[in-house]
Design an enzyme around this catalytic site. Structure first.
Site, PDB file in Angstrom:
ATOM      1  N   CYS A  73       0.812  -1.380  -0.030  1.00  0.00           N
ATOM      2  CA  CYS A  73      -0.020  -0.056  -0.253  1.00  0.00           C
ATOM      3  C   CYS A  73       0.929   1.298  -0.159  1.00  0.00           C
ATOM      4  CB  CYS A  73      -0.899  -0.025   1.220  1.00  0.00           C
ATOM      5  SG  CYS A  73      -1.728   1.578   1.449  1.00  0.00           S
ATOM      6  N   CYS A  79      -0.447   6.073   7.020  1.00  0.00           N
ATOM      7  CA  CYS A  79      -1.724   5.681   7.515  1.00  0.00           C
ATOM      8  C   CYS A  79      -1.271   4.923   9.081  1.00  0.00           C
ATOM      9  CB  CYS A  79      -2.372   4.612   6.787  1.00  0.00           C
ATOM     10  SG  CYS A  79      -3.574   3.622   7.479  1.00  0.00           S
ATOM     11  N   CYS A 161      -8.551   0.853   1.186  1.00  0.00           N
ATOM     12  CA  CYS A 161      -7.582   0.241   2.092  1.00  0.00           C
ATOM     13  C   CYS A 161      -7.283  -1.233   1.518  1.00  0.00           C
ATOM     14  CB  CYS A 161      -8.197   0.238   3.387  1.00  0.00           C
ATOM     15  SG  CYS A 161      -7.532  -0.888   4.612  1.00  0.00           S
ATOM     16  N   TYR A 313     -17.688 -14.756  28.100  1.00  0.00           N
ATOM     17  CA  TYR A 313     -17.290 -13.536  26.973  1.00  0.00           C
ATOM     18  C   TYR A 313     -17.662 -13.870  25.747  1.00  0.00           C
ATOM     19  CZ  TYR A 313     -13.900 -12.612  30.827  1.00  0.00           C
ATOM     20  OH  TYR A 313     -13.150 -12.618  31.941  1.00  0.00           O
ATOM     21  N   GLU A 334     -22.108 -13.039  28.637  1.00  0.00           N
ATOM     22  CA  GLU A 334     -21.552 -11.645  27.982  1.00  0.00           C
ATOM     23  C   GLU A 334     -22.042 -10.310  28.665  1.00  0.00           C
ATOM     24  OE1 GLU A 334     -19.607 -10.648  25.383  1.00  0.00           O
ATOM     25  OE2 GLU A 334     -20.459  -8.687  25.811  1.00  0.00           O
ATOM     26  N   ASP A 383     -13.027 -16.230  25.980  1.00  0.00           N
ATOM     27  CA  ASP A 383     -12.385 -15.388  24.964  1.00  0.00           C
ATOM     28  C   ASP A 383     -12.213 -13.943  25.408  1.00  0.00           C
ATOM     29  OD1 ASP A 383     -11.619 -14.112  22.571  1.00  0.00           O
ATOM     30  OD2 ASP A 383     -13.430 -14.820  21.413  1.00  0.00           O
ATOM     31  N   CYS A 410      -6.671 -12.594  22.867  1.00  0.00           N
ATOM     32  CA  CYS A 410      -5.902 -11.725  21.878  1.00  0.00           C
ATOM     33  C   CYS A 410      -4.436 -10.798  22.390  1.00  0.00           C
ATOM     34  CB  CYS A 410      -7.141 -10.374  21.286  1.00  0.00           C
ATOM     35  SG  CYS A 410      -7.866  -9.989  22.750  1.00  0.00           S
TER      36      CYS A 410
HETATM   37  N1  SAH Z   1     -16.446 -14.752  21.845  1.00  0.00           N
HETATM   38  C1  SAH Z   1     -16.816 -13.651  20.913  1.00  0.00           C
HETATM   39  C2  SAH Z   1     -16.414 -12.299  21.619  1.00  0.00           C
HETATM   40  C3  SAH Z   1     -15.151 -12.046  22.176  1.00  0.00           C
HETATM   41  S1  SAH Z   1     -14.585 -10.365  22.531  1.00  0.00           S
HETATM   42  C4  SAH Z   1     -16.559 -13.832  19.565  1.00  0.00           C
HETATM   43  O1  SAH Z   1     -15.631 -14.457  19.288  1.00  0.00           O
HETATM   44  O2  SAH Z   1     -17.075 -13.199  18.540  1.00  0.00           O
HETATM   45  C5  SAH Z   1     -15.004 -10.241  24.089  1.00  0.00           C
HETATM   46  C6  SAH Z   1     -16.232 -10.060  24.652  1.00  0.00           C
HETATM   47  O3  SAH Z   1     -16.171  -9.876  26.155  1.00  0.00           O
HETATM   48  C7  SAH Z   1     -16.873  -8.751  24.250  1.00  0.00           C
HETATM   49  O4  SAH Z   1     -18.224  -8.908  23.451  1.00  0.00           O
HETATM   50  C8  SAH Z   1     -17.097  -7.964  25.661  1.00  0.00           C
HETATM   51  O5  SAH Z   1     -18.258  -7.094  25.356  1.00  0.00           O
HETATM   52  C9  SAH Z   1     -17.214  -8.998  26.463  1.00  0.00           C
HETATM   53  N2  SAH Z   1     -16.876  -8.825  27.972  1.00  0.00           N
HETATM   54  C10 SAH Z   1     -15.857  -7.814  28.399  1.00  0.00           C
HETATM   55  N3  SAH Z   1     -15.784  -7.935  29.805  1.00  0.00           N
HETATM   56  C11 SAH Z   1     -16.664  -9.138  30.051  1.00  0.00           C
HETATM   57  C12 SAH Z   1     -17.065  -9.394  31.215  1.00  0.00           C
HETATM   58  N4  SAH Z   1     -16.414  -9.083  32.377  1.00  0.00           N
HETATM   59  N5  SAH Z   1     -18.007 -10.427  31.511  1.00  0.00           N
HETATM   60  C13 SAH Z   1     -18.240 -10.828  30.293  1.00  0.00           C
HETATM   61  N6  SAH Z   1     -18.114 -10.627  28.998  1.00  0.00           N
HETATM   62  C14 SAH Z   1     -17.313  -9.508  29.020  1.00  0.00           C
END
Ligand code: SAH
Length: 455
Positions: A73, A79, A161, A313, A334, A383, A410
């Site tokens: 790019c 950027c 992009c 999560y 969540e 997650d 992540c």
């Molecule tokens: N597993 C899902 C999203 C993961 S991102 C996927 O793969 O699409 C992490 C997520 O955790 C987000 O949606 C966020 O809103 C949530 N989150 C953040 N803190 C949290 C908590 N203390 N308890 C439960 N969920 C939470």
């Protein structure tokens, strides 16, 4: 030797920071240098001096690194979104793997790391299904779409992009020409005046459905019928909406939206599971690699159809519904109510009846389910966001004593810290798989399998 601002120094770049800056040393002093790559030998100008480290600007490349490649790019440098585009893709992958390995060693205390080769992409561009372009004015005062130049209020035009779908360009051109034709003002960040702030574009990679959402500084959009007339000619256009956001902060989306053409959602599939996505819902941005990630999580979960699984999560239930294909029962937790509403809707859409979702903090909901209903899991999948799970939740998980914990992360640093805690509570590290969800950037996703150690 002590360095001062504006000194010219020769450094060898040895590592890269989380932000993608090259890290070099001169006389034991650490310097962060933008636009350099591991292996570069460079002459750099110091721009900021702190006690233990400093920042510098690349002045001259004395000997370029063998890991370098010409960025695809032309705007990669100004950027800054693709911190690693100057590095060959196989080297990006190697660096990410090494970073995870180092963190697991240093912060997790693991010596043996059962790591499988990182899952990279065959074509590491054009992978994003979502783009958010700020709309504003260029230096000449023309309406344009692109990215903000440094810390300024002017926009560098960039309608294509290379991480996004090729159709984004046509969509942006259509919107900009409609704005010019009817004198619709763009938003001015500096004064808070004007109307069109951002354009959000989403593409269902498996369905070809397109979604466009205009974020506006007000409630109504003049000439919206004319806009829809133009946008609907683009093949695949399935949803056009406006989203009012009159706040002055840097949050892009507002709280609600109004559909002005087509449906309020588009549909996409990951494997056999369908998801309905609205302009405001969270959805993974790299669907191809998401499939790899979820497939790994599912494999690590080792389900036979008899298990009760927690998906903590869970967002809009993406992993939960994937796991539900092979579990007896899935409980998702969540914090965001709208995401849970989407998760329930997605379960219905896929005719999945054995997935149940709870709104709340995982660290509060899980102990409550365990104490009050004696709900326990055979397998727990987590997650979490970058900050990781934290001790209160990990403690409950360990007390509940599932056979397996699958950790999707992540952030390798918080992952390592959390795994160390689980290891002290009866779990052993079994498998580690890095997945490159965000090629050209410094981010890396990791899936880890922990198993309960048999007494
Ligand atoms: N597993 C899902 C999203 C993961 S991102 C996927 O793969 O699409 C992490 C997520 O955790 C987000 O949606 C966020 O809103 C949530 N989150 C953040 N803190 C949290 C908590 N203390 N308890 C439960 N969920 C939470």
């Amino acid at each position: 030797m002590t360095f001062k601002k504006n000194d010219l120094v020769e450094v060898q770049i040895e590592d890269m920071s989380q932000a993608g800056l090259g890290i070099g040393r001169a006389d034991g002093y650490t310097m962060f240098v933008k636009d350099t790559v591991i292996g570069d030998q460079a002459s750099v100008r110091i721009t900021k001096v702190k006690k233990n480290y400093g920042f510098a600007r690349l002045e001259k490349l004395l000997s370029p690194s063998a890991l370098r490649t010409a960025p695809a790019c032309p705007l990669a440098r100004p950027c800054g979104g693709c911190q690693l585009q100057m590095m060959k893709y196989e080297e990006q992958l190697r660096w990410k793997e090494q970073k995870v390995r180092n963190d697991l060693r240093r912060l997790g205390g693991f010596s043996e790391i059962p790591m499988e080769p990182i899952l990279g992409m065959e074509h590491p561009f054009r992978y994003r299904n979502k783009a958010q372009y700020p709309i504003g004015y260029d230096k000449e005062g023309n309406v344009t779409a692109g990215f903000y130049a440094g810390r300024t209020h002017t926009i560098i035009p960039a309608e294509d992009c290379l991480l996004g779908a090729p159709v984004n360009r046509e969509i942006l051109e259509t919107i900009l020409s409609w704005m010019r034709c009817y004198h619709i003002p763009a938003y001015r960040e500096s004064s808070g005046e004007g109307l069109v702030r951002h354009v959000l574009i989403r593409t269902g990679f498996t369905t070809g459905e397109l979604m466009v959402c205009l974020v506006i500084n007000g409630q109504s959009l003049p000439r919206e019928r004319e806009l829809c007339e133009r946008l609907r000619r683009i093949p695949g256009m399935a949803s056009v909406s406006v989203c009012p956001n009159t706040r002055r902060d840097n949050v892009i989306m507002g709280d609600s939206f109004r559909t002005i053409f087509g449906s309020s959602t588009i549909t996409d599939r990951i494997g056999r599971v369908q998801y309905r996505i609205s302009p405001l819902s969270f959805y993974q941005v790299n669907p191809l690699q998401t499939k790899q990630l979820y497939r790994t999580a599912l494999e690590y979960a080792g389900l036979t159809g008899q298990e009760t699984v927690f998906d903590l999560y869970c967002g809009i239930g993406t992993i939960s519904l994937f796991l539900a294909q092979k579990a007896k029962k899935v409980y998702g937790v969540e914090i965001i109510p709208q995401a849970v509403a989407d998760a329930r809707e997605n379960a219905v859409l896929n005719q999945i009846e054995h997935a149940e979702f709870f709104v709340g903090k995982a660290e509060e909901v899980v102990p409550r389910l365990y104490a009050e209903q004696q709900l326990r899991a055979d397998v727990v999948v987590v997650d979490p966001p970058r900050k990781g799970c934290g001790e209160p939740l990990l403690k409950t998980i360990a007390d509940m004593s599932p056979e397996r914990v699958v950790y999707v992360s992540c952030d390798p640093a918080t992952l390592s810290r959390d795994l160390k805690f689980l290891c002290a509570r009866g779990y052993a590290l079994q498998r580690v798989q890095c997945v490159d969800m965000f090629p050209q950037t410094v981010h890396v996703e990791t899936v880890v399998l922990m198993s309960r150690v048999k007494e």
